[in-house]
Design an enzyme around this catalytic site. Sequence first.
Site, PDB file in Angstrom:
ATOM      1  N   ALA A   8     -14.269  -3.408  12.265  1.00  0.00           N
ATOM      2  CA  ALA A   8     -13.277  -5.581  12.699  1.00  0.00           C
ATOM      3  C   ALA A   8     -11.960  -5.693  12.405  1.00  0.00           C
ATOM      4  CB  ALA A   8     -14.631  -5.820  11.750  1.00  0.00           C
TER       5      ALA A   8
ATOM      6  N   SER B 252      -5.390   0.622  13.294  1.00  0.00           N
ATOM      7  CA  SER B 252      -5.331   1.860  13.329  1.00  0.00           C
ATOM      8  C   SER B 252      -6.297   2.523  14.760  1.00  0.00           C
ATOM      9  CB  SER B 252      -6.861   2.216  12.264  1.00  0.00           C
ATOM     10  OG  SER B 252      -7.613   3.758  12.890  1.00  0.00           O
TER      11      SER B 252
ATOM     12  N   LYS C 249      -9.543  -3.575  11.671  1.00  0.00           N
ATOM     13  CA  LYS C 249      -8.104  -3.102  12.095  1.00  0.00           C
ATOM     14  C   LYS C 249      -8.390  -3.553  13.097  1.00  0.00           C
ATOM     15  CE  LYS C 249      -7.087  -1.483   9.089  1.00  0.00           C
ATOM     16  NZ  LYS C 249      -5.900  -1.114   8.570  1.00  0.00           N
TER      17      LYS C 249
ATOM     18  N   ASN D  55       0.309  -2.754   5.313  1.00  0.00           N
ATOM     19  CA  ASN D  55       0.793  -1.458   5.393  1.00  0.00           C
ATOM     20  C   ASN D  55      -1.169  -1.232   4.737  1.00  0.00           C
ATOM     21  OD1 ASN D  55      -0.038   1.851   5.582  1.00  0.00           O
ATOM     22  ND2 ASN D  55       0.268   1.757   3.683  1.00  0.00           N
TER      23      ASN D  55
ATOM     24  N   ILE E 232      -4.263  10.724  10.070  1.00  0.00           N
ATOM     25  CA  ILE E 232      -2.930  11.458   9.338  1.00  0.00           C
ATOM     26  C   ILE E 232      -3.647  11.624   8.311  1.00  0.00           C
ATOM     27  CG2 ILE E 232      -1.244  10.316   8.961  1.00  0.00           C
ATOM     28  CD1 ILE E 232      -2.113   9.692  11.740  1.00  0.00           C
TER      29      ILE E 232
ATOM     30  N   TYR F 157     -14.665  -1.460   8.588  1.00  0.00           N
ATOM     31  CA  TYR F 157     -13.146  -1.566   8.766  1.00  0.00           C
ATOM     32  C   TYR F 157     -12.498  -1.517  10.306  1.00  0.00           C
ATOM     33  CZ  TYR F 157      -9.631   1.774   8.660  1.00  0.00           C
ATOM     34  OH  TYR F 157      -8.286   2.203   9.423  1.00  0.00           O
TER      35      TYR F 157
ATOM     36  N   TYR G 167     -14.711  16.815   6.867  1.00  0.00           N
ATOM     37  CA  TYR G 167     -13.599  15.225   7.585  1.00  0.00           C
ATOM     38  C   TYR G 167     -12.598  15.841   8.087  1.00  0.00           C
ATOM     39  CZ  TYR G 167     -12.565  11.225   9.926  1.00  0.00           C
ATOM     40  OH  TYR G 167     -12.083  10.419  10.365  1.00  0.00           O
TER      41      TYR G 167
ATOM     42  N   GLY H  79       0.571  -1.012  -0.174  1.00  0.00           N
ATOM     43  CA  GLY H  79      -0.476  -0.036   0.268  1.00  0.00           C
ATOM     44  C   GLY H  79       0.940   1.486   0.093  1.00  0.00           C
TER      45      GLY H  79
ATOM     46  N   VAL I 158      -2.663  -7.508  -2.298  1.00  0.00           N
ATOM     47  CA  VAL I 158      -2.025  -8.055  -1.301  1.00  0.00           C
ATOM     48  C   VAL I 158      -3.520  -9.349  -0.760  1.00  0.00           C
ATOM     49  CG1 VAL I 158      -0.277  -6.644  -0.090  1.00  0.00           C
ATOM     50  CG2 VAL I 158      -3.143  -6.620   0.216  1.00  0.00           C
TER      51      VAL I 158
ATOM     52  N   SER J 162       1.471   3.348  -2.605  1.00  0.00           N
ATOM     53  CA  SER J 162       1.998   4.102  -3.853  1.00  0.00           C
ATOM     54  C   SER J 162       1.791   5.640  -3.235  1.00  0.00           C
ATOM     55  CB  SER J 162       0.433   3.334  -5.219  1.00  0.00           C
ATOM     56  OG  SER J 162      -0.177   3.610  -4.598  1.00  0.00           O
ATOM     57  N   ARG J 163       0.893   5.570  -2.150  1.00  0.00           N
ATOM     58  CA  ARG J 163       0.466   7.010  -1.576  1.00  0.00           C
ATOM     59  C   ARG J 163       0.384   6.952   0.298  1.00  0.00           C
ATOM     60  NH1 ARG J 163      -5.737   7.947  -3.574  1.00  0.00           N
ATOM     61  NH2 ARG J 163      -6.874   7.118  -1.969  1.00  0.00           N
TER      62      ARG J 163
HETATM   63  P1  NAP Z   1      -4.533   5.404   1.105  1.00  0.00           P
HETATM   64  O1  NAP Z   1      -4.191   6.838   0.951  1.00  0.00           O
HETATM   65  O2  NAP Z   1      -5.843   5.347   0.572  1.00  0.00           O
HETATM   66  O3  NAP Z   1      -4.062   4.366   0.202  1.00  0.00           O
HETATM   67  C1  NAP Z   1      -4.031   3.706   0.980  1.00  0.00           C
HETATM   68  C2  NAP Z   1      -2.614   2.668  -0.499  1.00  0.00           C
HETATM   69  O4  NAP Z   1      -2.987   0.849   0.039  1.00  0.00           O
HETATM   70  C3  NAP Z   1      -2.567   2.636  -1.838  1.00  0.00           C
HETATM   71  O5  NAP Z   1      -1.248   2.932  -1.662  1.00  0.00           O
HETATM   72  C4  NAP Z   1      -3.103   2.052  -2.340  1.00  0.00           C
HETATM   73  O6  NAP Z   1      -3.040   1.299  -3.708  1.00  0.00           O
HETATM   74  C5  NAP Z   1      -2.845   0.601  -1.584  1.00  0.00           C
HETATM   75  N1  NAP Z   1      -3.922  -0.418  -1.714  1.00  0.00           N
HETATM   76  C6  NAP Z   1      -5.933  -0.851  -1.491  1.00  0.00           C
HETATM   77  N2  NAP Z   1      -5.806  -1.730  -1.185  1.00  0.00           N
HETATM   78  C7  NAP Z   1      -4.956  -2.174  -2.095  1.00  0.00           C
HETATM   79  C8  NAP Z   1      -4.838  -4.005  -2.230  1.00  0.00           C
HETATM   80  N3  NAP Z   1      -5.958  -4.641  -1.981  1.00  0.00           N
HETATM   81  N4  NAP Z   1      -2.676  -4.768  -2.758  1.00  0.00           N
HETATM   82  C9  NAP Z   1      -2.483  -3.609  -2.267  1.00  0.00           C
HETATM   83  N5  NAP Z   1      -2.588  -2.333  -1.958  1.00  0.00           N
HETATM   84  C10 NAP Z   1      -3.830  -1.594  -1.940  1.00  0.00           C
HETATM   85  O7  NAP Z   1      -4.475   5.236   2.788  1.00  0.00           O
HETATM   86  P2  NAP Z   1      -4.080   6.027   3.463  1.00  0.00           P
HETATM   87  O8  NAP Z   1      -4.769   6.880   4.080  1.00  0.00           O
HETATM   88  O9  NAP Z   1      -2.587   5.777   3.446  1.00  0.00           O
HETATM   89  O10 NAP Z   1      -4.283   4.553   4.524  1.00  0.00           O
HETATM   90  C11 NAP Z   1      -3.495   3.329   4.789  1.00  0.00           C
HETATM   91  C12 NAP Z   1      -3.344   2.241   6.321  1.00  0.00           C
HETATM   92  O11 NAP Z   1      -2.831   3.290   6.895  1.00  0.00           O
HETATM   93  C13 NAP Z   1      -4.283   1.501   5.717  1.00  0.00           C
HETATM   94  O12 NAP Z   1      -4.125  -0.126   6.094  1.00  0.00           O
HETATM   95  C14 NAP Z   1      -5.502   2.267   6.910  1.00  0.00           C
HETATM   96  O13 NAP Z   1      -6.483   1.167   7.266  1.00  0.00           O
HETATM   97  C15 NAP Z   1      -4.444   2.857   7.772  1.00  0.00           C
HETATM   98  N6  NAP Z   1      -5.108   3.749   8.804  1.00  0.00           N
HETATM   99  C16 NAP Z   1      -4.624   5.155   7.618  1.00  0.00           C
HETATM  100  C17 NAP Z   1      -5.483   5.787   9.068  1.00  0.00           C
HETATM  101  C18 NAP Z   1      -5.650   7.732   7.992  1.00  0.00           C
HETATM  102  O14 NAP Z   1      -6.036   8.680   9.331  1.00  0.00           O
HETATM  103  N7  NAP Z   1      -5.414   8.062   6.825  1.00  0.00           N
HETATM  104  C19 NAP Z   1      -5.796   5.987   9.657  1.00  0.00           C
HETATM  105  C20 NAP Z   1      -5.672   5.201  10.717  1.00  0.00           C
HETATM  106  C21 NAP Z   1      -5.058   3.347  10.203  1.00  0.00           C
HETATM  107  P3  NAP Z   1      -3.643   1.228  -4.839  1.00  0.00           P
HETATM  108  O15 NAP Z   1      -5.633   1.307  -4.685  1.00  0.00           O
HETATM  109  O16 NAP Z   1      -2.912   1.310  -6.372  1.00  0.00           O
HETATM  110  O17 NAP Z   1      -3.566  -1.043  -4.660  1.00  0.00           O
END
Ligand code: NAP
Length: 262
Positions: A159, A143, A161, A91, A190, A157, A202, A14, A65, A16-17
């Site tokens: 559940a 999370s 995490k 991640n 984040i 979600y 949000y 995960g 994944v 790419s961003r």
């Molecule tokens: P994001 O900006 O949406 O990035 C998600 C990343 O995961 C992207 O690189 C996406 O790329 C990749 N991805 C999604 N599904 C995938 C799959 N099946 N296989 C491989 N790659 C996959 O999300 P984020 O906010 O950075 O969140 C990342 C992690 O942190 C997640 O597990 C999320 O639950 C956790 N988290 C985030 C926050 C927050 O506030 N942002 C808070 C708590 C926890 P592709 O779409 O190209 O696959």
Amino acid sequence: MFTSISGQTAIVTGASRGIGRGIAIRFGSVGCNVLVISRSIEGAERVVSEIKAAGGSASAAAIDVSDPDQSPRMAEVAIERYGAINILCANAGIFPASKLDKMTALEFDAVMGANLRGTFLTVQACLPEMKARRKGRIVLTSSITGPITGYPGWAHYGASKAGQLGFMRTAAIELAPSHITMNAVMPGNIATEGLADLGPEYAAKMEGSIPMGRLGTVVDIANAALFFASEEAAYITGQTLIIDGGQVLPESLMALEEMNAS
Ligand code: NAP
């Protein structure tokens, strides 16, 4: 301060961003070979370019994944290209909102598939190499939502995490004899592309409920992941670290009002 982990190989899913990108760049900055994984190769390649532009070593692979036919490839690619897997940051995750009365089984399964099954498949893919080496560091991105807090629309979600932590506690015991540690970062809110997708309202409202008054950055999470991956964290396994600017601390809205009044 920490023993160098330069030259070690880190897989970040995960990446790419968002948080994964932040973790990948951070590990690249300390000299790791970083394998950047996401479903889209273009996004992963962009992060590889960023790491290389900063003088680091990285390459990309497009892998879903949640797909057991694809997940083993991340380990094969890492070993082919770098000869080892020392660190795994599982991640990848998704957080589409859906209220309970409308949530479909397909939506539920999609979130569980990416977040929980994806974690299991990612870890399982890398185990043979880590076990053979009798060493490894695994960092999960969980999370606060699920293990500690709730938010309408995110029952599936939450559940997934919380499930990651249940998975981790047994896996950490199974892996301890092989000197493989597994720990989890628990981010609050984040600033990522995924969070931005939830809309500006949000993010703005959420900032008001965080005692430190700001959303976290991907670097805040990457630094915690780096600690769990360090040599110095060798005796820590099955544990969690909340990185949320104090978000889970106020016992009520009144506590925040009182804080703001003082
Ligand atoms: P994001 O900006 O949406 O990035 C998600 C990343 O995961 C992207 O690189 C996406 O790329 C990749 N991805 C999604 N599904 C995938 C799959 N099946 N296989 C491989 N790659 C996959 O999300 P984020 O906010 O950075 O969140 C990342 C992690 O942190 C997640 O597990 C999320 O639950 C956790 N988290 C985030 C926050 C927050 O506030 N942002 C808070 C708590 C926890 P592709 O779409 O190209 O696959």
